[in-house]
Structures are given as structure tokens and as C-alpha cells.
Design a protein around this motif. Sequence first.
Motif, PDB file in Angstrom:
ATOM      1  N   GLU A 237       0.844  -1.192   0.000  1.00 43.05           N
ATOM      2  CA  GLU A 237       0.000   0.000   0.000  1.00 43.05           C
ATOM      3  C   GLU A 237       0.878   1.241   0.000  1.00 43.05           C
ATOM      4  O   GLU A 237       1.894   1.313   0.691  1.00 43.05           O
ATOM      5  N   GLY A 238       0.513   2.197  -0.822  1.00 43.65           N
ATOM      6  CA  GLY A 238       1.305   3.416  -0.937  1.00 43.65           C
ATOM      7  C   GLY A 238       2.292   3.404  -2.079  1.00 43.65           C
ATOM      8  O   GLY A 238       2.971   4.409  -2.328  1.00 43.65           O
ATOM      9  N   SER A 239       2.393   2.270  -2.798  1.00 41.76           N
ATOM     10  CA  SER A 239       3.269   2.170  -3.974  1.00 41.76           C
ATOM     11  C   SER A 239       2.417   1.968  -5.214  1.00 41.76           C
ATOM     12  O   SER A 239       1.408   1.259  -5.174  1.00 41.76           O
ATOM     13  N   THR A 240       2.839   2.581  -6.315  1.00 43.08           N
ATOM     14  CA  THR A 240       2.077   2.523  -7.558  1.00 43.08           C
ATOM     15  C   THR A 240       3.016   2.285  -8.727  1.00 43.08           C
ATOM     16  O   THR A 240       4.073   2.910  -8.823  1.00 43.08           O
ATOM     17  N   ALA A 241       2.634   1.383  -9.629  1.00 44.51           N
ATOM     18  CA  ALA A 241       3.407   1.128 -10.843  1.00 44.51           C
ATOM     19  C   ALA A 241       2.915   2.033 -11.963  1.00 44.51           C
ATOM     20  O   ALA A 241       1.710   2.201 -12.154  1.00 44.51           O
ATOM     21  N   MET A 242       3.860   2.601 -12.711  1.00 43.68           N
ATOM     22  CA  MET A 242       3.542   3.500 -13.821  1.00 43.68           C
ATOM     23  C   MET A 242       4.209   2.987 -15.087  1.00 43.68           C
ATOM     24  O   MET A 242       5.419   2.725 -15.101  1.00 43.68           O
ATOM     25  N   VAL A 243       3.422   2.843 -16.158  1.00 39.34           N
ATOM     26  CA  VAL A 243       3.920   2.374 -17.453  1.00 39.34           C
ATOM     27  C   VAL A 243       4.270   3.580 -18.321  1.00 39.34           C
ATOM     28  O   VAL A 243       3.482   4.522 -18.436  1.00 39.34           O
ATOM     29  N   HIS A 244       5.448   3.541 -18.951  1.00 41.23           N
ATOM     30  CA  HIS A 244       5.917   4.650 -19.788  1.00 41.23           C
ATOM     31  C   HIS A 244       6.360   4.112 -21.148  1.00 41.23           C
ATOM     32  O   HIS A 244       6.917   3.019 -21.239  1.00 41.23           O
ATOM     33  N   THR A 245       6.149   4.886 -22.189  1.00 38.60           N
ATOM     34  CA  THR A 245       6.686   4.578 -23.511  1.00 38.60           C
ATOM     35  C   THR A 245       7.451   5.777 -24.035  1.00 38.60           C
ATOM     36  O   THR A 245       7.134   6.936 -23.715  1.00 38.60           O
ATOM     37  N   VAL A 246       8.468   5.492 -24.825  1.00 37.56           N
ATOM     38  CA  VAL A 246       9.205   6.534 -25.544  1.00 37.56           C
ATOM     39  C   VAL A 246       9.065   6.219 -27.020  1.00 37.56           C
ATOM     40  O   VAL A 246       9.620   5.241 -27.516  1.00 37.56           O
ATOM     41  N   ASN A 247       8.305   7.033 -27.715  1.00 41.20           N
ATOM     42  CA  ASN A 247       8.086   6.870 -29.148  1.00 41.20           C
ATOM     43  C   ASN A 247       8.486   8.173 -29.837  1.00 41.20           C
ATOM     44  O   ASN A 247       7.816   9.192 -29.683  1.00 41.20           O
ATOM     45  N   LEU A 248       9.580   8.127 -30.562  1.00 35.41           N
ATOM     46  CA  LEU A 248      10.083   9.343 -31.209  1.00 35.41           C
ATOM     47  C   LEU A 248       9.468   9.575 -32.576  1.00 35.41           C
ATOM     48  O   LEU A 248       9.757  10.588 -33.213  1.00 35.41           O
ATOM     49  N   PHE A 249       8.620   8.657 -33.022  1.00 34.24           N
ATOM     50  CA  PHE A 249       8.045   8.800 -34.355  1.00 34.24           C
ATOM     51  C   PHE A 249       6.738   9.581 -34.312  1.00 34.24           C
ATOM     52  O   PHE A 249       5.930   9.437 -33.394  1.00 34.24           O
ATOM     53  N   GLU A 250       6.569  10.401 -35.332  1.00 33.16           N
ATOM     54  CA  GLU A 250       5.337  11.156 -35.532  1.00 33.16           C
ATOM     55  C   GLU A 250       4.829  10.875 -36.936  1.00 33.16           C
ATOM     56  O   GLU A 250       5.601  10.538 -37.841  1.00 33.16           O
ATOM     57  N   ALA A 251       3.520  11.021 -37.103  1.00 37.04           N
ATOM     58  CA  ALA A 251       2.947  10.812 -38.431  1.00 37.04           C
ATOM     59  C   ALA A 251       3.505  11.833 -39.413  1.00 37.04           C
ATOM     60  O   ALA A 251       3.648  13.016 -39.101  1.00 37.04           O
ATOM     61  N   GLY A 252       3.850  11.368 -40.615  1.00 39.79           N
ATOM     62  CA  GLY A 252       4.379  12.250 -41.645  1.00 39.79           C
ATOM     63  C   GLY A 252       3.279  12.882 -42.479  1.00 39.79           C
ATOM     64  O   GLY A 252       2.099  12.895 -42.094  1.00 39.79           O
ATOM     65  N   PHE A 253       3.662  13.370 -43.637  1.00 38.42           N
ATOM     66  CA  PHE A 253       2.734  14.096 -44.487  1.00 38.42           C
ATOM     67  C   PHE A 253       2.312  13.295 -45.717  1.00 38.42           C
ATOM     68  O   PHE A 253       1.760  13.841 -46.657  1.00 38.42           O
ATOM     69  N   GLY A 254       2.575  12.002 -45.701  1.00 42.70           N
ATOM     70  CA  GLY A 254       2.201  11.149 -46.823  1.00 42.70           C
ATOM     71  C   GLY A 254       0.718  10.843 -46.820  1.00 42.70           C
ATOM     72  O   GLY A 254      -0.075  11.446 -46.078  1.00 42.70           O
ATOM     73  N   PRO A 255       0.304   9.877 -47.636  1.00 40.16           N
ATOM     74  CA  PRO A 255      -1.125   9.557 -47.754  1.00 40.16           C
ATOM     75  C   PRO A 255      -1.684   8.978 -46.462  1.00 40.16           C
ATOM     76  O   PRO A 255      -0.979   8.332 -45.689  1.00 40.16           O
ATOM     77  N   GLU A 256      -2.981   9.216 -46.258  1.00 40.44           N
ATOM     78  CA  GLU A 256      -3.681   8.612 -45.129  1.00 40.44           C
ATOM     79  C   GLU A 256      -4.132   7.207 -45.522  1.00 40.44           C
ATOM     80  O   GLU A 256      -4.755   7.019 -46.578  1.00 40.44           O
ATOM     81  N   LEU A 257      -3.822   6.223 -44.686  1.00 39.77           N
ATOM     82  CA  LEU A 257      -4.119   4.829 -44.987  1.00 39.77           C
ATOM     83  C   LEU A 257      -5.130   4.289 -43.980  1.00 39.77           C
ATOM     84  O   LEU A 257      -4.978   4.486 -42.770  1.00 39.77           O
ATOM     85  N   THR A 258      -6.141   3.608 -44.467  1.00 33.85           N
ATOM     86  CA  THR A 258      -7.102   2.904 -43.615  1.00 33.85           C
ATOM     87  C   THR A 258      -7.288   1.495 -44.154  1.00 33.85           C
ATOM     88  O   THR A 258      -7.007   1.212 -45.328  1.00 33.85           O
ATOM     89  N   PHE A 259      -7.772   0.616 -43.275  1.00 29.78           N
ATOM     90  CA  PHE A 259      -7.857  -0.801 -43.606  1.00 29.78           C
ATOM     91  C   PHE A 259      -9.232  -1.332 -43.239  1.00 29.78           C
ATOM     92  O   PHE A 259      -9.825  -0.932 -42.232  1.00 29.78           O
ATOM     93  N   GLY A 260      -9.717  -2.267 -44.051  1.00 26.82           N
ATOM     94  CA  GLY A 260     -11.065  -2.787 -43.872  1.00 26.82           C
ATOM     95  C   GLY A 260     -11.185  -3.875 -42.843  1.00 26.82           C
ATOM     96  O   GLY A 260     -12.297  -4.302 -42.518  1.00 26.82           O
ATOM     97  N   ALA A 261     -10.051  -4.351 -42.305  1.00 27.79           N
ATOM     98  CA  ALA A 261     -10.080  -5.403 -41.291  1.00 27.79           C
ATOM     99  C   ALA A 261      -8.831  -5.297 -40.436  1.00 27.79           C
ATOM    100  O   ALA A 261      -7.804  -4.773 -40.875  1.00 27.79           O
ATOM    101  N   THR A 262      -8.918  -5.785 -39.201  1.00 24.16           N
ATOM    102  CA  THR A 262      -7.763  -5.845 -38.306  1.00 24.16           C
ATOM    103  C   THR A 262      -6.903  -7.033 -38.711  1.00 24.16           C
ATOM    104  O   THR A 262      -7.360  -8.172 -38.699  1.00 24.16           O
TER     105      THR A 262
END
Length: 331
Positions: A166-191
Amino acid sequence: MNTRVEGGLMSVASAAEVIERGVALTIAGEASLLNQLPRGRWIGGTTPYFMTSEGGQCCREAVFVQCLDTVDVSVACYDKDTLAHVLEDAPENGYSIIILPAGSPVLEVYAHHAPDFPDMFIKPIVGWVSGVHLDELGQSSAAVLDGQSGELHTDRAVVLHVSLPEGSTAMVHTVNLFEAGFGPELTFGATSDVLDECCVDGVVGNLADVIAAQETGLRLPLVADYCGAMVNVSIQSVNESAGRVKLYAPVFEGVRYRFARPVADYPAKFMAAMPRHPGNLVFGCNCILNYLHSALEGRKTAQLTGPITFGEVAYQLLNQTAVFLTVEHDD
């Protein structure tokens, strides 16, 4: 007895001494090395690549040990049929570390369905995907090891469930240096993580053709906004004759993706992105694609050390990111 020890890259003999002290651990290394370790309160996964305090390196004669500085842990294994229960088994206050073998059915289940698992995004879970030396792709199988039983698995996930006081908490962190570019927008009809057809700016097209038109080839991931977090999906291979693309993680139906902008100096930007005082950092990992494409061999990534992996877990499966977990204590 004080069991606190420093982790890092160490010999099998040194790692065995730490295990025998009863310390809860995650361990990364070659399967032949993991198999030499005694049973104990640990889980392991195969990779010969590591981010050490001296920088990124490939080492096939040592293992990388991360010490969790806790005594209240349990080890569990899950196959593709039981994996959905992983966080139902997790403590109410604590965290879970999961290792999944690359190319396995259990990884496929996690990649596609983890966001819908009970208690996902409520209980912290981090981890990584085990792999093999790049020269042995297609020849050797990625594996995980249940340190409690001593069993090596190529078709199961191993998980270390950690309870916190009690009194301790776990924190999840990510480091993602990528950002969306200026190319075409892509979508998909299924996962899916195997694709041919997609919509390119609303027009039906072929993903392999879109990738062929990119000057950066397979180096840059697709990036999308998942409820406010930028998430990468990396490209594994392109079969140009079949017009088919294999991804390291699935894209999701209806989500809008773009190719990422290039990152000019990954280590420098990573240093800038890491918090100056990250707190009590107990787990970390970084992606093999960052190691390869951003020239991390011999270069440091701030305080974050750990295995270099074939996929990262911060709740769901991620690509081309770094993940770390801290434990915060109330004053």
C-alpha cells in the motif's frame, strides 16, 4: 536479509547467484544460457541484443538481468486459449511483466485481442517479445523460460505478477520518437497483420505499392493516434510479386495511419525525451528495429537499459518504441 542487487549484463554464474538469493528477476539471453540457470522466482526470454549502461550491443556469452526489488511475486504461463485471463490473475495493486515468443500463436492472440482482455488498461502490464540472432531468423525459434519450473516454451507466454505494498504505484511509460508524416492517409477494412488492399486517401489501393513508393523502404513504421497515444506498426516484409505486406503488429480496422517522419539522431532525441529523473525504474526494453535503423550499437539511451526486443508491450503490443516501468512511493 537484504536481497537488493544491481542488474545488468552478467555471466551465467553471477546470474545464478542472484537467483539463489531469492530475488525476483527477468532475464534475457540465449536459450542455451537460460537453460543453465537454476530454478527460482524469475522469467526469461531469448535475445542476444541488449541496451547496457555502456550502450547497445550483441552478446551471446552473457545474460541481462533486471532485478525487481520485491518479494511478493508469482510466475504463470499462458497459452493462446488462456491468455485472456492474464490480468484477471494480476494483483489489484502491482504490475505484470509478460514475455511472448516471436512468431507464436500466443503472440498473435495478444497482438490482435489484448485491448479487449478483462482489466486491460486498469492493471499495469509491460513486457517484450523474445527473438533470436538475426543471422538465425527462420532457423531457430524464439522462446521463453519459466524460471519457477525450469521449462522452456516456444508456444506460451510467461508472466511475472508482482504485488506492491500500500502506498506504492506502478507506472507504465513509452518513448516513441516517431510522428505521423505528411504522406497519404491509410485505412484498412479489417484488423490484420497480413495485408494487401488498403484505402489510400479514401481510394482503394495496394499497401505494397504504397511502400514501394516510399524512399525509406521498410525503415519507417505506420503511425496512428490510438486514443491520444501515437502507436507504431512496423513493416516486417513485402512480397512485391504477390502484392502482400507482413507487419510486426496488426493494424486496426477504421484507424487512420500515415508513414512516420524520419528521426535524424535517435540517441540524442531519446536522451531528450527521457525524463531527467525517471524515478525507481525497475524494467525497460527497446526495439530491435531502433537498434538496427538508428545505429544504437555502442550508443547509450539515458538510464534505460534492458533487452533489445522483437516487439514491446505497454498494455498492448507496440513496435519501434522503448518501454519502461517505474514504481512510485507515497511520501
